[in-house]
Design a protein around this motif. Structure first.
Motif, PDB file in Angstrom:
ATOM      1  N   LYS A 300       9.627  42.046  65.414  1.00 49.59           N
ATOM      2  CA  LYS A 300      10.914  42.357  65.144  1.00 49.59           C
ATOM      3  C   LYS A 300      11.194  42.718  63.725  1.00 49.59           C
ATOM      4  N   GLY A 301      10.150  43.135  62.985  1.00 45.93           N
ATOM      5  CA  GLY A 301      10.157  43.334  61.731  1.00 45.93           C
ATOM      6  C   GLY A 301      10.231  42.201  60.895  1.00 45.93           C
ATOM      7  N   GLY A 302      11.093  42.250  59.533  1.00 49.57           N
ATOM      8  CA  GLY A 302      11.066  41.205  58.492  1.00 49.57           C
ATOM      9  C   GLY A 302       9.946  41.685  57.360  1.00 49.57           C
ATOM     10  N   ASP A 303      10.400  41.192  56.160  1.00 48.95           N
ATOM     11  CA  ASP A 303       9.613  41.497  55.092  1.00 48.95           C
ATOM     12  C   ASP A 303       8.202  40.980  54.998  1.00 48.95           C
ATOM     13  N   ASN A 304       7.736  40.044  55.882  1.00 53.60           N
ATOM     14  CA  ASN A 304       6.473  39.165  55.904  1.00 53.60           C
ATOM     15  C   ASN A 304       6.297  38.937  54.520  1.00 53.60           C
ATOM     16  N   LEU A 305       6.887  38.065  54.000  1.00 55.35           N
ATOM     17  CA  LEU A 305       6.567  37.738  52.577  1.00 55.35           C
ATOM     18  C   LEU A 305       5.134  36.666  52.841  1.00 55.35           C
ATOM     19  N   PHE A 306       4.121  36.835  51.944  1.00 53.03           N
ATOM     20  CA  PHE A 306       4.323  37.520  50.551  1.00 53.03           C
ATOM     21  C   PHE A 306       3.319  38.459  50.628  1.00 53.03           C
ATOM     22  N   LEU A 307       3.102  39.280  51.772  1.00 55.42           N
ATOM     23  CA  LEU A 307       2.336  40.547  51.900  1.00 55.42           C
ATOM     24  C   LEU A 307       2.577  41.436  50.857  1.00 55.42           C
ATOM     25  N   SER A 308       1.599  42.027  50.241  1.00 55.53           N
ATOM     26  CA  SER A 308       1.812  43.193  49.484  1.00 55.53           C
ATOM     27  C   SER A 308       2.732  42.854  48.189  1.00 55.53           C
ATOM     28  N   SER A 309       2.795  41.702  47.550  1.00 55.75           N
ATOM     29  CA  SER A 309       3.720  41.056  46.377  1.00 55.75           C
ATOM     30  C   SER A 309       2.718  40.730  45.447  1.00 55.75           C
ATOM     31  N   ILE A 310       3.490  40.682  44.112  1.00 59.61           N
ATOM     32  CA  ILE A 310       2.774  39.917  43.154  1.00 59.61           C
ATOM     33  C   ILE A 310       3.517  38.537  42.936  1.00 59.61           C
ATOM     34  N   VAL A 311       2.971  37.515  42.998  1.00 62.34           N
ATOM     35  CA  VAL A 311       3.464  36.125  43.075  1.00 62.34           C
ATOM     36  C   VAL A 311       3.097  35.480  41.751  1.00 62.34           C
ATOM     37  N   ALA A 312       3.884  34.846  41.185  1.00 57.31           N
ATOM     38  CA  ALA A 312       3.574  34.116  40.012  1.00 57.31           C
ATOM     39  C   ALA A 312       3.878  32.582  40.355  1.00 57.31           C
ATOM     40  N   LEU A 313       2.787  31.798  39.867  1.00 61.24           N
ATOM     41  CA  LEU A 313       2.540  30.428  40.254  1.00 61.24           C
ATOM     42  C   LEU A 313       2.183  29.664  38.782  1.00 61.24           C
ATOM     43  N   ARG A 314       2.749  28.367  39.059  1.00 58.76           N
ATOM     44  CA  ARG A 314       2.340  27.481  37.956  1.00 58.76           C
ATOM     45  C   ARG A 314       0.674  27.066  38.071  1.00 58.76           C
ATOM     46  N   PRO A 315      -0.037  27.458  36.803  1.00 61.95           N
ATOM     47  CA  PRO A 315      -1.387  27.332  36.986  1.00 61.95           C
ATOM     48  C   PRO A 315      -1.872  25.874  37.047  1.00 61.95           C
ATOM     49  N   ASP A 316      -0.957  24.934  36.709  1.00 64.53           N
ATOM     50  CA  ASP A 316      -1.377  23.393  36.940  1.00 64.53           C
ATOM     51  C   ASP A 316      -1.414  22.977  38.459  1.00 64.53           C
ATOM     52  N   THR A 317      -0.415  23.566  39.152  1.00 59.79           N
ATOM     53  CA  THR A 317       0.018  23.073  40.410  1.00 59.79           C
ATOM     54  C   THR A 317      -0.059  24.005  41.398  1.00 59.79           C
ATOM     55  N   GLY A 318      -0.174  25.267  41.304  1.00 56.21           N
ATOM     56  CA  GLY A 318       0.050  26.336  42.246  1.00 56.21           C
ATOM     57  C   GLY A 318       1.562  26.170  42.889  1.00 56.21           C
ATOM     58  N   GLU A 319       2.440  25.942  42.200  1.00 53.44           N
ATOM     59  CA  GLU A 319       3.802  25.878  42.484  1.00 53.44           C
ATOM     60  C   GLU A 319       4.158  27.349  42.649  1.00 53.44           C
ATOM     61  N   TYR A 320       4.851  27.836  43.492  1.00 55.19           N
ATOM     62  CA  TYR A 320       5.668  29.109  43.348  1.00 55.19           C
ATOM     63  C   TYR A 320       6.682  29.265  42.295  1.00 55.19           C
ATOM     64  N   VAL A 321       6.827  30.363  41.600  1.00 57.46           N
ATOM     65  CA  VAL A 321       7.802  30.589  40.701  1.00 57.46           C
ATOM     66  C   VAL A 321       8.797  31.762  40.901  1.00 57.46           C
ATOM     67  N   TRP A 322       8.040  33.064  41.136  1.00 58.27           N
ATOM     68  CA  TRP A 322       9.062  34.182  41.501  1.00 58.27           C
ATOM     69  C   TRP A 322       7.944  35.028  42.436  1.00 58.27           C
ATOM     70  N   HIS A 323       8.405  36.100  42.852  1.00 59.98           N
ATOM     71  CA  HIS A 323       7.664  37.155  43.505  1.00 59.98           C
ATOM     72  C   HIS A 323       8.314  38.329  43.358  1.00 59.98           C
ATOM     73  N   TYR A 324       7.466  39.645  43.433  1.00 56.74           N
ATOM     74  CA  TYR A 324       8.053  40.859  43.556  1.00 56.74           C
ATOM     75  C   TYR A 324       7.326  41.551  44.715  1.00 56.74           C
ATOM     76  N   GLN A 325       7.867  41.939  45.654  1.00 59.04           N
ATOM     77  CA  GLN A 325       7.306  42.589  46.895  1.00 59.04           C
ATOM     78  C   GLN A 325       7.129  44.015  46.998  1.00 59.04           C
ATOM     79  N   GLU A 326       6.012  44.786  46.817  1.00 55.25           N
ATOM     80  CA  GLU A 326       6.019  46.188  46.436  1.00 55.25           C
ATOM     81  C   GLU A 326       6.119  46.833  47.697  1.00 55.25           C
ATOM     82  N   THR A 327       5.598  46.303  48.812  1.00 58.69           N
ATOM     83  CA  THR A 327       5.881  47.063  50.215  1.00 58.69           C
ATOM     84  C   THR A 327       6.268  46.074  51.243  1.00 58.69           C
ATOM     85  N   PRO A 328       7.430  45.543  51.365  1.00 59.47           N
ATOM     86  CA  PRO A 328       8.176  45.012  52.343  1.00 59.47           C
ATOM     87  C   PRO A 328       7.787  45.345  53.788  1.00 59.47           C
TER      88      PRO A 328
END
Ligand code: CA
Length: 716
Positions: A300-328
């Motif tokens: 049924k579609g959907g953006d299917n995060l985080f496919l085809s995205s740049i994701v920013a993480l905290r290097p110490d913990t791997g915690e999510y910070v932001w993302h930009y999805q190029e191809t939803p």
């Protein structure tokens, strides 16, 4: 000069060379004292200040920003004509070479195909040690894209390599002996590692590949000293009936529909992982969906995060910070894994901290790396799946029928090869240009008539028969004519092409730009070349005897500048695309490290003799239905190594020439696993004897078709 003054000068000179920045490039391994100089003694402080010791290439893209720009200019647009081979080092593999070498204090560390590691004297090419992780050859069947490896990372006396079969190994940089080794994957799933690890803040970060094989993508961080896992970030949500690993995975799951987790979801982080010391963020490039076809993966579609995205993480913990999805809602194998460049550039008079990105989907993105906001985007080559990017929403404006809903195959540019793939681009802050190895190769996308999520192996959710090269000469010519490559100098501020160099076909090399106003690039047709960075004028070319795909580097030893590139044709393009791959030039694989300097006098040995084989297949006697069935099975199970419509790009056996077409050995290999040691595993789980017979009938049919075509050509 007074004795005191002279003494101060000597001390100052000594400090400048040895002091603040450790022991920099000009002091080579051969004259350094091994008792006092620790090899590969690199840490965050040293990589962060890499511009202070431009003679070294200490991390994958030289600096953490991964611009692949070198401030060295002893070799420049005025004297580059005098660049000659200083030394070369032959490798014992005949698969694709994709590694970027690391050079620290006169020692070069790099990998070859099959994840082998080498340490050489960077001035002479003399081997210091080598390490073979002994990857089982049969694991290569899990690799979409050849048994390649893109390089090592070094940190505080250790060398790190990710192996094709999913291990992360730490080696002693002095001896090449393993210090620790950890398995980063569950071997029940078909993961592979081909990317180079990165090290930041004492953690080794590594991803994997396998989105064509039904896996779930993730990136993990390991303690550089002990190999203990520090964190893991999944890029797509897992089975929602089980607890989510993090709140962000729960959010991401709302962008998926159906039972995506049964197919793994994909989203592998197979190449770009970049640490940003300015913002203390880690950026990862996330891959395509598994399977490619979203109507099967997430009906049924959907953006299917985080496919085809740049994701920013905290290097110490791997915690999510932001993302930009190029191809939803990705459905074309459009990975965002391509190299991420960090830069500080002025846009409309304002200094911005940006990411420069040219992913497979054909758009060049400038992204604010403080928050992931899109600054600008424009197509950097031919793109037909979308007409542009809506700057209000940051989303692509998809073209009519881009999602291949109809029964007829839809031609789309770029295809799965991408308008740009793993071959690294470079950014020169002097010219303000990004040098991109661009390729134009479309694909015929069509949903398959039959598809089961449970059998994802080599099944991308698209009809690979419809996508195969047609044998009608006119259509074939049309397709081959449309496949191209180029080196493009791109202005990321103006979002426009400044100069371009045409290539006969795709899969040319990564680029290096230097303060000597030079851009270096290898070509698929067997050259290593230099261009003026400002104008694109070709100023130097070397006949490399084989396709050169890897990213070049430059460094100094004893004040002398060297330019190095790993040569050796291979990777997914010649492995899979068959006849299309001949567009780039019919080179063979000759795997070696090539190193140049001004006045270099070495020469390559003569090319090994190569006799073109004649086709003499058994007569085609099978009925049409059997051949059709064989074609379907071949495209699904065999083409990903033996080439589209049974034309091999030369890396593995071209089955049309196989003697086994005429005898029982065929079944011993296909079903019995008789060539397992060469990487050809048994397909007895996937194929019955009748299936194997149908595939043989199809290959015989194709061999006869090709022999007839050769006769027609011969008469002309
Ligand atoms: Ca892929």
């Amino acid at each position: 000069m007074s004795r005191l003054k002279a003494c101060i000068v000597v001390i100052a000179l000594t400090l400048a060379v040895y002091g603040v920045y450790g022991s920099p490039g000009p002091h080579a391994a051969q004259d350094a004292n091994p008792k006092t100089t620790k090899p590969a003694d690199v840490d965050s402080a040293r990589i962060t200040r890499a511009d202070k010791e431009p003679g070294n290439w200490m991390s994958h893209g030289r600096t953490y920003s991964e611009q692949r720009f070198s401030p060295l200019k002893e070799v420049n647009d005025k004297n580059v004509a005098g660049l000659g081979l200083a030394w070369y080092y032959d490798l014992d593999t005949n698969r694709g070479q994709e590694a970027t070498p690391i050079v620290v204090d006169g020692v070069m560390y790099f990998t070859s195909a099959w994840s082998k590691v080498f340490a050489l004297n960077a001035a002479t090419g003399k081997q210091l040690w080598s390490y073979d992780p002994k990857v089982p050859p049969e694991w290569a069947v899990n690799a979409c894209c050849d048994a390649v490896n893109r390089g090592v990372a070094v940190w505080k006396g250790k060398v790190f390599v990710g192996t094709l079969d999913g291990r992360l190994v730490a080696l002693d940089a002095a001896t090449g002996k393993p210090v620790w080794e950890t398995l980063t994957i569950d071997r029940k799933h078909r993961y592979t590692i081909t990317g180079a690890p990165r090290v930041a803040k004492g953690k080794v970060i590594i991803g994997n590949g396998g989105a064509e094989m039904g896996v779930r993508g993730y990136v993990s961080a390991y303690d550089a000293e002990t190999g203990k896992m520090a964190w893991r970030f999944y890029t797509v949500p897992g089975d929602p009936s089980k607890p989510f690993e993090s709140p962000i995975m729960e959010k991401a799951a709302r962008t998926w529909t159906g039972e995506w987790w049964t197919g793994g979801g994909g989203g592998t982080v197979w190449d770009s992982i970049v640490y940003d010391p300015d913002l203390d963020l880690l950026y990862i490039g996330v891959g395509n969906g598994a399977p490619w076809n979203q109507r099967i993966r997430s009906p049924k579609g959907g953006d299917n995060l985080f496919l085809s995205s740049i994701v920013a993480l905290r290097p110490d913990t791997g915690e999510y910070v932001w993302h930009y999805q190029e191809t939803p809602g990705e459905m074309w194998d459009y990975t965002a894994c391509q190299q991420i460049i960090l830069a500080d550039i002025a846009i409309e008079g304002k200094a911005r901290k940006v990411i420069l990105h040219a992913p497979k989907n054909g758009f060049f993105y400038v992204i604010d790396r403080t928050d992931g906001a899109l600054i600008s985007a424009a197509a950097y080559t031919q793109v037909t799946w979308a007409t542009g990017i809506d700057m209000k929403t940051g989303r692509p404006i998809e073209a009519e029928n881009a999602r291949y809903k109809d029964d007829a195959p839809v031609p789309i540019l770029p295809g799965p090869l991408g308008a740009h793939s793993w071959q690294p681009m470079s950014y020169s802050p002097l010219t303000g240009l990004v040098y991109i190895p661009v390729q134009d190769a479309g694909f015929l996308y069509k949903s398959p008539d039959d598809f089961q999520m449970k059998n994802l192996a080599s099944n991308y959710g698209v009809d690979l028969v419809a996508a195969g090269m047609p044998q009608d000469p006119a259509i074939k010519k049309f397709i081959l004519d449309s496949v191209k490559g180029s080196l493009v100098a791109w202005d990321p501020v103006g979002q426009k092409q400044v100069w371009t160099v045409s290539r006969p076909g795709p899969w040319n090399g990564g680029t290096l730009s230097t303060a000597g106003n030079l851009v270096f690039e290898g070509t698929a047709s067997g050259h290593f070349e230099a261009y003026r960075a400002d104008t694109g004028e070709r100023v130097w070319s070397f006949a490399a005897q084989t396709g050169v795909m890897a990213g070049p580097v430059t460094y100094t030893v004893d004040g002398e500048q060297y330019v190095a590139v790993l040569a050796g044709w291979g990777g997914v393009f010649p492995l899979v695309t068959g006849e299309v791959s001949f567009k780039s030039g019919r080179v063979r694989n000759i795997s070696r490290m090539l190193v140049f300097k001004i006045g270099g006098k070495a020469s390559l040995p003569p090319m090994p003799e190569f006799a073109e084989q004649a086709l003499s297949p058994p007569p085609a006697t099978a009925d049409e239905a059997t051949v059709k069935n064989g074609e379907r099975l071949f495209q699904r199970y065999c083409a990903s190594c033996h080439g589209d419509v049974a034309v091999s790009g030369g890396l593995v056996t071209d089955l049309r020439y196989s003697k086994t077409l005429a005898n029982e050995q065929w079944f011993g290999i296909v079903l019995g696993g008789n060539l397992k040691k060469l990487g050809m595993v048994s397909f007895s789980k996937e194929l019955s004897r009748k299936d194997a017979e149908a595939i043989r009938a199809y290959v015989i049919f194709r061999a006869n078709q090709s022999a007839d075509e050769a006769k027609v050509k011969g008469k002309k």
